[in-house]
Write an enzyme that holds these catalytic residues in place. Structure first.
Site, PDB file in Angstrom:
ATOM      1  N   HIS A   1     -30.639 -56.177 -19.949  1.00  0.00           N
ATOM      2  CA  HIS A   1     -30.941 -54.805 -20.340  1.00  0.00           C
ATOM      3  C   HIS A   1     -30.818 -54.622 -21.852  1.00  0.00           C
ATOM      4  O   HIS A   1     -30.715 -53.494 -22.340  1.00  0.00           O
ATOM      5  CB  HIS A   1     -29.995 -53.814 -19.650  1.00  0.00           C
ATOM      6  CG  HIS A   1     -30.142 -53.771 -18.165  1.00  0.00           C
ATOM      7  ND1 HIS A   1     -29.627 -54.743 -17.336  1.00  0.00           N
ATOM      8  CD2 HIS A   1     -30.765 -52.875 -17.340  1.00  0.00           C
ATOM      9  CE1 HIS A   1     -29.907 -54.442 -16.085  1.00  0.00           C
ATOM     10  NE2 HIS A   1     -30.594 -53.320 -16.052  1.00  0.00           N
TER      11      HIS A   1
ATOM     12  N   GLU B   1     -43.747 -53.765 -11.410  1.00  0.00           N
ATOM     13  CA  GLU B   1     -44.279 -53.576 -12.757  1.00  0.00           C
ATOM     14  C   GLU B   1     -45.709 -54.069 -12.915  1.00  0.00           C
ATOM     15  O   GLU B   1     -46.543 -53.438 -13.560  1.00  0.00           O
ATOM     16  CB  GLU B   1     -43.369 -54.283 -13.772  1.00  0.00           C
ATOM     17  CG  GLU B   1     -42.036 -53.606 -14.018  1.00  0.00           C
ATOM     18  CD  GLU B   1     -40.994 -53.889 -12.950  1.00  0.00           C
ATOM     19  OE1 GLU B   1     -39.898 -53.300 -13.010  1.00  0.00           O
ATOM     20  OE2 GLU B   1     -41.286 -54.705 -12.037  1.00  0.00           O
TER      21      GLU B   1
END
Length: 666
Positions: free
Chosen positions: A473, A406
């Protein structure tokens, strides 16, 4: 000096160089050395505050800068003064920068070499070292996409190779075959830590093998070897893009910065490398070859001394920076004067997820310089299928699968922006943005404030709970970034705003975090205009109008508020913030003045959530309009649990109902 030792220690091969090229390299070495010697005097006199010396390492900076074309971007570190002088940055501006003067490059907001100047093709460092490598890879991607036939070059130290960004940047550059030169200035020490305590491989260049990259190890003190190597490699990469890792062996002859000293360095090591000084050896070589004589040396030194003194006089004559509040606040964001694009024409019923997809598609059609990057977003279409079919329509160059890195991808997005591209980075889940946190808060957010360069990057953030996805998540992490000046944060709650805010984000020249609630993806359907339109960033909307109470919220909170108020028969103003940075204080003020009772609702955990800041603002500025305390409803101060039963307790909906009853009965 040449009259003390007549024969250079270093071996030079001048066969490929004319006399003028040899002299150009000599001038390139001499000027930064003389500037450094002057700066060390000024440091002792208290006329500059700090100095990171590159004495003994000039050949790397000078050789690299002179080998590249003037419009090819260089990404510098602490000890790369030779890059700035080789690119002919005006000395008075450099000196003013080091004194924190307006004539510098950061208006007194940053120091030493923590700045960039696109006019001279230089992008300076941030203190975190590793991120510059990814920016250089992003510029290389732009060069490759545009077929510019250019390279980029980034410096790092041997200590910086231990950072994760080194791995991420090199790996991605190798996978994408980007024309970028990664240069390790191996000077023996990371501050006081010797290389033996930093890595176990014999040569740092060997790491390139693991990425399928070429590498070279060169004598970083030999200006001819450095210049020839970078000239050759840059020529090759312009024709056949690929990354190359170059390890330049050198030594730091002074402290990491002057205050730290060099007592930790064995004297015999200092003596050995002093004999390998790049300037002294090269000067002896040129004198020996008859390319240079003592009179020329004296004349050149006299000329450079005059240039340095004139530059200092100009910098000293500049007034100290004046603190102007409006200027400081105004420079946090790049100027943006959006042209309103209201919805027009017919509409189609779309799910929330499809509205995002349509918005992304419209943005790709409107901006042919927009590049999408993310894990599995290409042929697979992303885990939520938002980019399904995009590669067939826009191609793999513009819709790019990324490695799982990322931070590097966000940095590459910023590198694209430096070359005039627009970039979108998709976090597969908003939770994973923690791996790219540094690039967002220290590079994207601060760039314009520091040296006036905008960051045209949008980061999509699938967020929120209610789907039984557990602690990694389901997080609502918008508050992590709400505290960071320079970012913009949008958070739509309807399909129409999902498309309109996304299109507005791509038109904004600033970094935008676009939060999209996963639980709304396929649950919420509404009419969405078919054409291209924008929802203005920074403007809230009333999702419902009433007189009893003001509920200020965003995202899923809007739907909880609508549902609970309908069930309870509450006549409420429900203000959907839509944009969290910058906040619409006018809309907040209007609804508070109207109802005199306020309940703040968000899915994020309560402590440290955005509701706390809103409560403080209302209490400080609108207290006289309140008939009751400002109340909040947020999620529990725990990680997000997996079990449905536990998650229902975690989320604030039930507590919101209780708080609403409490507020109405006050």
């Amino acid at each position: 000096m040449a009259d003390v030792i007549s024969t250079p220690v270093l071996a030079y091969d001048r066969s490929a160089f004319s006399d003028e090229e040899l002299l150009k390299l000599y001038r390139g070495l001499l000027l930064p050395r003389m500037i450094e010697e002057k700066m060390l005097i000024l440091l002792r006199q208290g006329k500059i505050s700090k100095w990171f010396s590159g004495i003994g390492q000039e050949a790397i900076s000078v050789g690299a800068a002179l080998a590249l074309h003037p419009d090819e971007l260089l990404f510098t570190m602490h000890r790369n003064l030779g890059v700035f002088t080789s690119r002919e940055v005006p000395l008075e501006r450099l000196f003013a920068q080091w004194q924190g003067k307006e004539l510098g490059f950061t208006k007194g907001r940053d120091r030493s070499f923590h700045f960039g100047t696109m006019d001279y093709g230089i992008v300076g460092m941030i203190s975190h070292l590793g991120p510059q490598l990814s920016l250089a890879a992003g510029v290389a991607l732009a060069n490759k996409l545009s077929k510019a036939g250019q390279v980029s070059l980034a410096f790092t130290g041997e200590g910086g190779t231990s950072e994760g960004e080194f791995h991420e940047a090199l790996n991605t550059a190798a996978v994408w075959e980007l024309p970028v030169l990664f240069v390790i200035e191996n000077n023996g020490y990371g501050l006081s830590t010797p290389t033996s305590e930093q890595y176990r491989c014999e040569q740092l260049a060997d790491r390139a093998k693991g990425y399928g990259m070429r590498s070279e190890v060169i004598d970083g003190n030999n200006i001819l070897e450095v210049y020839e190597t970078f000239t050759r490699l840059a020529t090759e990469l312009r024709e056949r893009p690929e990354p190359v890792l170059i390890e330049c062996r050198t030594f730091r002859m002074r402290g990491h910065e002057e205050a730290s000293g060099t007592k930790y360095v064995p004297q015999e090591l200092m003596d050995e490398w002093a004999q390998r000084d790049p300037l002294d050896n090269y000067e002896r070589f040129l004198l020996q070859e008859g390319v240079l004589d003592e009179a020329q040396v004296k004349a050149l030194r006299k000329s450079f001394k005059q240039q340095i003194n004139e530059g200092l006089d100009k910098a000293y004559a500049e007034p100290a920076v004046t603190a102007v509040l409006e200027t400081e606040l105004g420079d946090v964001y790049a100027p943006d004067t959006p042209v309103p694009k209201p919805p027009q024409g017919p509409s189609t019923e779309l799910r929330f997820v499809d509205a995002i997809s349509k918005g992304l598609e419209a943005a790709m059609e409107a901006h042919d310089n927009l590049v999408l990057m993310g894990q599995d977003i290409a042929d697979y279409g992303g885990v939520f299928k938002i980019t399904d079919g995009f590669t067939e329509k826009f191609g793999h160059d513009r819709v790019r699968n990324t490695p799982l890195c990322e931070s590097a991808i966000i940095g590459i997005g910023l590198g694209l922006s430096l070359k005039g591209y627009k970039a979108m980075v998709e976090m597969q889940f908003a939770d994973f943005v923690s791996c790219g946190f540094n690039q967002i808060v220290n590079n994207l957010a601060k760039l314009h404030y520091r040296w006036g360069q905008n960051a045209d990057v949008v980061i999509r953030m699938p967020t929120g709970g209610g789907v039984g996805a557990g602690p990694f998540h389901s997080q609502s992490n918008e508050a992590w970034f709400f505290h960071t000046p320079g970012l913009k944060i949008v958070y739509p709650s309807t399909p129409e705003d999902a498309k309109g805010l996304l299109l507005a984000s791509f038109e904004d020249p600033n970094p935008v975090l676009y939060f999209e609630h996963k639980a709304l993806y396929r649950r919420l359907t509404a009419a969405v205009p078919d054409g291209y339109y924008t929802t203005p960033i920074g403007k809230a909307r009333l999702a419902a109008e009433g007189d009893e109470v003001s509920i200020i919220t965003y995202g899923m909170g809007v739907h909880w508020a609508l549902e609970v108020c309908a069930e309870m028969g509450v006549d409420a103003d429900i203000l959907d913030l839509r944009t969290l940075l910058p906040l619409d204080y006018d809309a907040i003020r209007a609804t508070v003045q109207k109802t005199n009772r306020v309940l703040l609702l968000h899915e994020d955990t309560q402590t440290g959530g955005i509701g706390g800041e809103l409560s403080a603002y209302i209490s400080e500025h609108l207290f006289e309009y309140l008939d009751a305390p400002v109340l909040r409803a947020g999620s529990l101060d725990t990680p997000v649990p997996f079990s449905t039963v536990l998650e229902e307790q975690f989320l604030p909906k039930t507590r919101f109902r209780a708080q609403l009853e409490r507020l109405l009965s006050y």
